[in-house]
Design a protein around this motif. Structure first.
Motif, PDB file in Angstrom:
ATOM      1  N   UNK A 150       0.680  -1.406   0.314  1.00 44.44           N
ATOM      2  CA  UNK A 150       0.107   0.315  -0.463  1.00 44.44           C
ATOM      3  C   UNK A 150       0.978   1.024   0.003  1.00 44.44           C
ATOM      4  N   UNK A 151       2.220   1.487   0.510  1.00 46.59           N
ATOM      5  CA  UNK A 151       2.703   2.319   0.754  1.00 46.59           C
ATOM      6  C   UNK A 151       4.511   1.985   0.762  1.00 46.59           C
ATOM      7  N   UNK A 152       5.569   2.043   0.257  1.00 47.11           N
ATOM      8  CA  UNK A 152       6.256   2.349   0.646  1.00 47.11           C
ATOM      9  C   UNK A 152       7.282   1.232  -0.440  1.00 47.11           C
ATOM     10  N   UNK A 168       0.752  -0.937  -5.079  1.00 44.06           N
ATOM     11  CA  UNK A 168      -0.273  -1.623  -6.150  1.00 44.06           C
ATOM     12  C   UNK A 168       0.247  -2.503  -7.046  1.00 44.06           C
ATOM     13  N   UNK A 169       1.299  -3.298  -5.589  1.00 46.03           N
ATOM     14  CA  UNK A 169       2.349  -4.900  -6.902  1.00 46.03           C
ATOM     15  C   UNK A 169       1.707  -5.687  -5.635  1.00 46.03           C
ATOM     16  N   UNK A 189       6.914   1.904   5.340  1.00 52.62           N
ATOM     17  CA  UNK A 189       6.341   0.939   4.711  1.00 52.62           C
ATOM     18  C   UNK A 189       4.981  -0.277   5.123  1.00 52.62           C
ATOM     19  N   UNK A 190       4.091  -0.004   4.067  1.00 56.65           N
ATOM     20  CA  UNK A 190       2.242   0.119   4.610  1.00 56.65           C
ATOM     21  C   UNK A 190       2.284  -1.453   3.596  1.00 56.65           C
ATOM     22  N   UNK A 191       1.555  -2.714   4.156  1.00 57.59           N
ATOM     23  CA  UNK A 191       1.191  -3.873   3.260  1.00 57.59           C
ATOM     24  C   UNK A 191      -0.098  -4.505   4.153  1.00 57.59           C
TER      25      UNK A 191
END
Length: 203
Positions: A150-152, A168-169, A189-191
């Motif tokens: 989502x980020x990073x 996006x991946x 980072x956010x996922x």
């Protein structure tokens, strides 16, 4: 409660769940206007087994329930849910959400998945500081992890193979061997992390 009483209570609960499951499968099959043969073809579950499930004559494995849920295009929770399909809303507050930290303290895993599905489906919110590393031991054989960024920017390493991903991946990888997630660059980072255990993937 004695051991015998506890076993009787568990057996009674299993029978009740099995009966509810059979009625739910039959109701959903008829709602989609599927014959037993058509559902068997789409799910890969033998027609005779589906018939036995609907008549409450067998206790299906989790893998069988998962195949049927995929064929009926519903979540496994709904297949196992109330026969009346009553409205269901459950809220977990921030303070009630379990959180796991990496050894370096820079990675945070919030357990946002339903604890009732933890044996076959685990769902986490992953947040990490720059340079954070989350190292994990091997999960049970056949498990697969999905990490949606989502980020990073992060990289995942499994058995010496490394792959990076940006927002996006999604990275999908076997997690039944030691693996690591590392934050790349200078940004946090956010996922979203989802782990499918062997019980949901077995053939």
């Amino acid at each position: 409660m004695s051991g015998l009483d506890k076993r009787s209570e568990l057996d009674a609960g299993a029978v009740a769940l099995s009966g509810q499951l059979g009625k739910t499968v039959q109701r959903l099959r008829k709602a989609y206007n599927l014959s037993l043969s058509e559902l068997a073809e789409q799910s890969g579950v033998a027609k005779s087994i589906i018939s036995q499930i609907e008549r409450n004559e067998t206790n299906p494995t989790l893998a069988t329930i998962w195949r049927l849920s995929q064929a009926l295009d519903v979540s496994i929770e709904r297949v196992l849910g109330s026969i009346e399909d009553a409205p269901f809303i459950e809220k977990t507050t921030k303070v009630d959400t379990p959180v796991i930290f990496s050894d370096d303290g820079k990675c945070r895993l919030a357990v946002v998945g339903w604890l009732k599905t933890v044996e076959w489906l685990q769902w986490y919110d992953f947040q990490a500081e720059p340079g954070g590393v989350l190292e994990s031991d091997a999960h049970q054989r056949g498990s697969v992890e999905c990490l949606s960024i989502l980020a990073g920017e992060v990289e995942v390493e499994v058995a010496g193979v490394i792959e990076r991903a940006i927002p996006g991946e999604t990275l999908r990888y076997r997690c039944d061997r030691p693996h690591a997630i590392r934050v790349v660059g200078n940004n946090p980072a956010h996922a979203t992390m989802v782990c499918f255990m062997k019980a949901a993937l077995m053939e």
